[in-house]
Motif scaffolding. Structure first.
Motif, PDB file in Angstrom:
ATOM      1  N   LEU A   1      45.161  37.413  45.163  1.00  0.00           N
ATOM      2  CA  LEU A   1      45.128  38.748  45.764  1.00  0.00           C
ATOM      3  C   LEU A   1      43.768  39.392  45.544  1.00  0.00           C
ATOM      4  O   LEU A   1      43.202  40.000  46.470  1.00  0.00           O
ATOM      5  N   ARG A   2      43.250  39.269  44.318  1.00  0.00           N
ATOM      6  CA  ARG A   2      41.930  39.867  44.040  1.00  0.00           C
ATOM      7  C   ARG A   2      40.862  39.244  44.934  1.00  0.00           C
ATOM      8  O   ARG A   2      40.013  39.954  45.486  1.00  0.00           O
TER       9      ARG A   2
ATOM     10  N   VAL B   1      38.256  47.073  43.539  1.00  0.00           N
ATOM     11  CA  VAL B   1      39.190  45.996  43.222  1.00  0.00           C
ATOM     12  C   VAL B   1      39.035  45.656  41.741  1.00  0.00           C
ATOM     13  O   VAL B   1      37.972  45.204  41.307  1.00  0.00           O
ATOM     14  N   PRO B   2      40.054  45.885  40.906  1.00  0.00           N
ATOM     15  CA  PRO B   2      39.920  45.635  39.456  1.00  0.00           C
ATOM     16  C   PRO B   2      39.632  44.166  39.156  1.00  0.00           C
ATOM     17  O   PRO B   2      40.145  43.260  39.828  1.00  0.00           O
ATOM     18  N   ASP B   3      38.801  43.958  38.121  1.00  0.00           N
ATOM     19  CA  ASP B   3      38.465  42.590  37.711  1.00  0.00           C
ATOM     20  C   ASP B   3      39.680  41.829  37.190  1.00  0.00           C
ATOM     21  O   ASP B   3      39.739  40.598  37.288  1.00  0.00           O
ATOM     22  N   ASP B   4      40.643  42.564  36.623  1.00  0.00           N
ATOM     23  CA  ASP B   4      41.791  41.897  36.001  1.00  0.00           C
ATOM     24  C   ASP B   4      43.023  41.918  36.906  1.00  0.00           C
ATOM     25  O   ASP B   4      44.145  41.675  36.437  1.00  0.00           O
TER      26      ASP B   4
ATOM     27  N   PRO C   1      33.418  45.019  43.496  1.00  0.00           N
ATOM     28  CA  PRO C   1      33.976  44.751  44.825  1.00  0.00           C
ATOM     29  C   PRO C   1      34.835  45.930  45.276  1.00  0.00           C
ATOM     30  O   PRO C   1      35.615  46.477  44.501  1.00  0.00           O
ATOM     31  N   LYS C   2      34.677  46.324  46.559  1.00  0.00           N
ATOM     32  CA  LYS C   2      35.405  47.475  47.070  1.00  0.00           C
ATOM     33  C   LYS C   2      35.976  47.166  48.442  1.00  0.00           C
ATOM     34  O   LYS C   2      35.424  46.367  49.197  1.00  0.00           O
TER      35      LYS C   2
END
Length: 423
Positions: A119-120, A110-113, A103-104
């Motif tokens: 927020l993610r 966008v970090p997985d963690d 995801p961008k």
């Protein structure tokens, strides 16, 4: 050194010392006698491929010209020079390795963690929403401003979580983009920025208002006849033929604009050469034309190949023509039996008003130059006040319309604010 055969058929070779050497064992002698293992004629060795089949070009049969061997398998004990077997591997699934889709948003992954989870998810959804907006056939600035607002909030939280200064800068840019986009949307729709005041559905955008004033100025300085009726006809016919120099009109159009003066005015415009009718069509024929068979008129000064006074597309042309038709055909103006000069004044005041309705583009009391207003309407400057009073009586202008100090000052009535030219 000599060679011979022993008592038991064994091959022996005499060495230099005169001794007898046992050359080969009996089994080997029998294989040699059978011709197996001998080098092919010409001194070449039989080459074996990895599958154990001799090379045709190096086999004994090929050397002797005989047909190829029946079995293709070397006899027991044959020594061969074997090529290495080709390595095999599992079949390839595709020409390229499958890549994971990350995801961008704003060229950032966008970090997985990333925590918190909300927020993610918001950043992922925002990236998808921006890409979906870019695929829209038509822009919607209100939607875009909301996306920028969401991005500003999300990046500000992302910066707090990660302590990344670049994310904070991105959040500030998104907030600024949201403000700018809202201002653009407000200007486009002619509403106050920040949502103050009523939302008014404008007939023209701000850019179309600029084009409308360009057409009015062209008519003001270039009308071939000075009278108000001729100027009104020139305005409406110019809007019909603005793009290609030709346009269609009906008798209903001409009668609505000019009432009882239509035939006379049309013929006068033809006589001075400003307007052309088809060869077999008279002014009376044009007045009898119906919507299913409109009369085509030509304005030579607007034909292709002549210097172009206007630069707008067919959508804007249609919008401007519809706007002018709404002003000229206003129900209350018709009820008051407003003449051509009064209708021209209504067009001019609408085109030169700000979103709130004030006339002129300066301060609250800027107003409009009285001599320019009079010239456009085919009036003398001292006659403008009378027609401004007629507009006030028809509910077009507010009560405070004045013509002092060479300026026409006033404000459009609330009911006609949708027709404002958005100065």
């Amino acid at each position: 050194m000599g060679a011979g055969t022993g008592d038991r058929g064994e091959l022996f070779v005499d060495g230099t010392g005169g001794g007898r050497t046992d050359g080969v064992a009996a089994g080997r002698t029998r294989r040699s006698a059978a011709g197996v293992g001998r080098a092919p004629a010409g001194g070449g060795a039989a080459v074996m491929f990895s599958d154990g089949v001799p090379s045709p070009s190096h086999s004994p049969a090929a050397a002797s010209g005989a047909p190829a061997g029946s079995t293709g398998v070397p006899a027991e004990g044959t020594r061969s020079t074997a090529l290495p077997r080709a390595r095999t591997g599992p079949p390839r699934r595709g020409s390229r390795r499958e890549k994971k889709s990350w995801p961008k948003i704003a060229q950032r992954i966008v970090p997985d963690d990333l925590q918190p989870e909300v927020l993610r998810l918001e950043l992922t959804e925002l990236g998808d929403a921006f890409r979906a907006y870019q695929r829209r056939p038509e822009p919607d600035l209100a939607v875009l401003a909301e996306l920028h607002d969401r991005k500003a909030r999300a990046f500000a939280l992302w910066a707090d979580v990660t302590d990344d200064a670049s994310l904070r800068e991105e959040a500030d840019r998104a907030a600024a983009a949201a403000r700018t986009t809202r201002e653009m949307d407000a200007n486009r729709r002619g509403v106050p920025v920040g949502g103050e005041g009523p939302v008014i559905e404008r007939l023209l955008t701000r850019g179309q208002g600029v084009h409308a004033r360009t057409v009015l100025e062209h008519v003001r300085v270039g009308s071939p006849l000075p009278g108000a009726e001729a100027r009104l006809a020139v305005l409406m016919l110019t809007l019909r033929a603005a793009r290609a120099g030709t346009g269609n009109v009906t008798g209903q159009d001409l009668g609505g604009w000019l009432q009882g003066d239509a035939e006379r005015v049309l013929q006068e415009l033809v006589d001075v050469g400003w307007l052309l009718l088809p060869g077999d069509v008279t002014a009376d024929d044009a007045l009898m034309s119906r919507p299913e068979e409109p009369a085509q008129v030509t304005v030579p000064s607007l034909l292709a190949g002549t210097p172009r006074p206007f630069f707008f597309g067919k959508v804007t042309r249609a919008r401007l023509s519809g706007w002018a038709q709404k002003v000229v055909g206003d129900r209350k103006l018709r009820k008051k039996k407003a003449g051509a000069a009064t209708r021209l004044l209504a067009v001019y005041t609408a085109a030169h008003s700000r979103p709130g309705g004030c006339l002129g583009g300066g301060g609250e009391d800027a107003g409009l130059a009285l001599d320019e207003v009079a010239q456009f309407c085919g009036l003398r400057p001292e006659e403008v006040a009378e027609h401004a009073g007629l507009l006030t009586a028809a509910g077009w202008l507010e009560e405070e319309a004045t013509t002092t100090d060479g300026r026409l000052r006033g404000r459009l009535a609330e009911r006609v604010l949708p027709l404002s030219g958005l100065l």
